[in-house]
Design an enzyme around this catalytic site. Structure first.
Site, PDB file in Angstrom:
ATOM      1  N   CYS A   1       7.336   3.351   9.506  1.00  0.00           N
ATOM      2  CA  CYS A   1       7.859   2.469   8.443  1.00  0.00           C
ATOM      3  C   CYS A   1       7.238   2.854   7.102  1.00  0.00           C
ATOM      4  O   CYS A   1       6.458   3.794   7.016  1.00  0.00           O
ATOM      5  CB  CYS A   1       7.494   1.018   8.675  1.00  0.00           C
ATOM      6  SG  CYS A   1       7.505   0.459  10.336  1.00  0.00           S
TER       7      CYS A   1
ATOM      8  N   HIS B   1       3.862  -2.720  -3.931  1.00  0.00           N
ATOM      9  CA  HIS B   1       4.917  -3.622  -3.454  1.00  0.00           C
ATOM     10  C   HIS B   1       5.963  -3.878  -4.513  1.00  0.00           C
ATOM     11  O   HIS B   1       7.115  -4.154  -4.211  1.00  0.00           O
ATOM     12  CB  HIS B   1       4.289  -4.907  -2.918  1.00  0.00           C
ATOM     13  CG  HIS B   1       3.616  -4.665  -1.614  1.00  0.00           C
ATOM     14  ND1 HIS B   1       2.283  -4.403  -1.525  1.00  0.00           N
ATOM     15  CD2 HIS B   1       4.127  -4.534  -0.368  1.00  0.00           C
ATOM     16  CE1 HIS B   1       1.979  -4.154  -0.255  1.00  0.00           C
ATOM     17  NE2 HIS B   1       3.074  -4.230   0.454  1.00  0.00           N
TER      18      HIS B   1
HETATM   19  C1  PEP Z   1       3.333   0.030   5.023  1.00  0.00           C
HETATM   20  O1  PEP Z   1       2.172  -0.170   4.679  1.00  0.00           O
HETATM   21  O2  PEP Z   1       3.833   1.177   5.159  1.00  0.00           O
HETATM   22  C2  PEP Z   1       4.232  -1.113   5.305  1.00  0.00           C
HETATM   23  C3  PEP Z   1       5.420  -0.960   5.837  1.00  0.00           C
HETATM   24  O3  PEP Z   1       3.794  -2.340   4.915  1.00  0.00           O
HETATM   25  P1  PEP Z   1       3.749  -2.820   3.376  1.00  0.00           P
HETATM   26  O4  PEP Z   1       4.385  -1.752   2.530  1.00  0.00           O
HETATM   27  O5  PEP Z   1       4.479  -4.096   3.298  1.00  0.00           O
HETATM   28  O6  PEP Z   1       2.285  -2.947   3.138  1.00  0.00           O
END
Ligand code: PEP
Ligand code: MG
Length: 548
Positions: free
Chosen positions: A478, A183
């Protein structure tokens, strides 16, 4: 002679400047030699006063955004705090230990006083750590403030700290640890700060030393010469003058290009980059450093601001994804032996159902009367029973459109079941890679296993996309994977109806899509999936595009 260290480039762009290192808090010893009460009392009082002065100076420099610092300065100079610390010194504690314990006693005293607000635990801990460091002659902990822009060097950075960085002051980030989809990397990218993680050589960089950071190449050069400074890559130029408007392939197949956002500055970047909506609104990022959960009203106001920025567009709100590498001070999850495999994301609601209930109420309230098309999705869902439970909670709170992220292989394999109980699913590529390869996404050492070009990962994504096609529901991908323009073509070829990414990646992906037809995408998807590994997958896709 310049020395160059290598790590993993996670946020492109290059910057040069002086190093400023992050220092951790120092713990005072429990016992010490007998103390001279008068000397130690004076030292403690002077340290409290000096830290108050430093915080005041920082507040002045921060201007309108310095209200927290003003509050902290006032606390540091509160006579009742000085008196508590003084009493602890009188009972024989050295000044650092007395300060350490005194802040706890001060908080208890404030909590018992109905006439005064209870200070925020995080703010209080920060003052305490500064006072203790001063008394021990150590550098102040936390983000340094050398007064001029700097390259931030740390062993690792928490998401809460990274989210608060000011891109005007922080030229680049270098960490010894961290993974490509951690993150911290995600946030650095969103802030547009060049960053290199998993760079063990960073340990030898000294505060004040000049360094050049190349976030695309993943290199950090100490004492760079003119040649090195001239050779760095510059970001973002390739898509300048590229297509605008909605995403589509060269032959007109629409591909919804949305932004991942976590703050209002991301929202501004998303609008500037022509995002067609929000693919994932990471709601936790605004609240990670809170010691108390945000109220329903505060959440509703924060969400409403984001919704109002996207009239007529879809905003997918991801409910709080707390735990593992995103600890939040206001949710204590205790010591978990393996937090990424433990209570995290939707699983937190098993212990704290009110937290989810309040958030859903806030989302429902913020969406009333807004022109955005609001929908909610839960993170870290493994089974259709969990998905059904989440949908029921959301409906009860007044949110109609519900979905879940597919981040766990179990969910990918049974995506068809999920789609029977929720309206939509979205692939979370960062976590899906982590859980498919049993590899911590915060661990740079194993980054080859987290590579989203791994055919096994692509197989799972394809499984989800097929389930979406059979159910007649468009599926979005995503995470970090879609921001690689070549991989974006592969994902579209596998059937992705939309891609969500950091706003800064949208222009490149939009341009790459506009240059290729849907048949090109389908061909490169087959080339990637049938490869033996990520390098071969990349090579096959390049070859297929060069020689269609
Ligand atoms: C992911 O895991 O791809 C996602 C979009 O969520 P995060 O990166 O916030 O865990
Ligand atoms: Mg995730």
């Amino acid at each position: 002679m310049p020395s160059t260290y290598t790590g993993i480039g996670v946020s492109s762009g290059a910057a040069a400047g002086p190093v400023a290192r992050v220092h951790g808090p120092v713990l005072p010893q429990r016992d010490g030699a007998p103390v001279d009460v008068e000397t130690e009392s004076n030292r403690a009082a002077d340290a409290l006063d000096a830290v108050g002065g430093e915080l005041e100076a920082l507040a002045q420099r921060a201007g309108a955004s310095g209200s927290v610092l003003v509050r902290q300065a006032r606390i540091s100079r509160d006579p009742s705090l000085a008196s508590i610390v003084g009493q602890l010194v009188s009972s024989g504690r050295p000044a650092p230990r007395a300060a350490w314990e005194g802040f706890g006693a001060y908080r208890d005293m404030r909590a018992a006083d109905p006439m005064r607000a209870v200070p925020d635990r995080v703010e209080l801990d920060d003052i305490r750590d500064r006072v203790v460091a001063k008394l021990l002659g150590e550098p102040a902990p936390g983000i340094p403030d050398p007064g001029t822009p700097f390259v931030l060097v740390a062993r690792d950075l928490s998401p809460a700290v990274t989210a608060g960085l000011d891109p005007q002051r922080v030229l680049a980030i270098v960490t010894e640890r961290g993974g490509p989809t951690s993150h911290t990397a995600v946030l650095a990218k969103a802030l547009g700060i060049p960053a290199v993680v998993a760079c063990p050589g960073a340990a030898s960089l000294r505060s004040g030393q000049q360094v050049l950071v190349d976030g695309a190449a993943g290199s950090v050069t100490a004492e760079p010469d003119a040649e090195a400074l001239g050779a760095v890559s510059r970001p973002g130029a390739s898509a300048a003058g590229g297509p605008k408007g909605p995403g589509r392939t060269a032959d007109g197949r629409p591909v919804t290009l949305t932004a991942a956002v976590g703050s209002m500055s991301d929202v501004a970047d998303a609008i500037e980059a022509g995002a067609e909506g929000v693919g994932v609104f990471r709601t936790e990022f605004a609240f990670l450093d809170r010691s108390e959960p945000p109220s329903v009203a505060e959440q509703a106001a924060a969400y409403r601001e984001v919704f109002d920025a996207f009239p007529g567009r879809q905003v997918t709100v991801r409910t709080l994804d707390i735990g593992a590498d995103k600890p939040a001070s206001f949710v204590r999850l205790g010591d978990q032996p393996n937090p990424a495999l433990g209570v995290r994301g939707l699983r937190v609601a098993r212990r704290h159902p009110d937290l989810l209930g309040d958030q859903l109420t806030a989302i429902a309230s913020a969406s009333r009367g807004t022109k955005a098309e609001v929908r909610v999705m839960a993170p870290m869902v493994a089974t259709s029973a969990e998905a059904a439970w989440f949908a029921a909670q959301a409906h009860q709170a007044g949110v109609n459109t519900t979905g879940v992220m597919v981040e766990v292989p179990a969910a990918a394999l049974r995506a068809a079941d999920l789609l029977r109980v929720v309206d939509f699913v979205s692939v979370g590529s960062n976590d899906l890679a982590q859980y498919t390869f049993a590899t911590d996404r915060a661990d740079g050492e194993l980054s080859d296993l987290l590579d989203p070009w791994q055919p096994a990962f692509l197989d799972l994504v394809a499984t989800v996309l097929r389930a979406g096609a059979v159910a007649g529901r468009p599926v979005m991908v995503c995470g970090e994977a879609p921001s690689d323009p070549l991989l974006a073509l592969v994902l579209v070829g596998l059937g992705a109806a939309g891609l969500s990414m950091t706003p800064r990646a949208l222009a490149d992906v939009r341009m790459t899509l506009a240059r290729h037809t849907i048949d090109d995408c389908i061909n490169v998807a087959a080339a990637a999936v049938y490869a033996d590994g990520p390098s071969e997958a990349r090579a096959r896709v390049r070859e297929a595009l060069d020689h269609p």
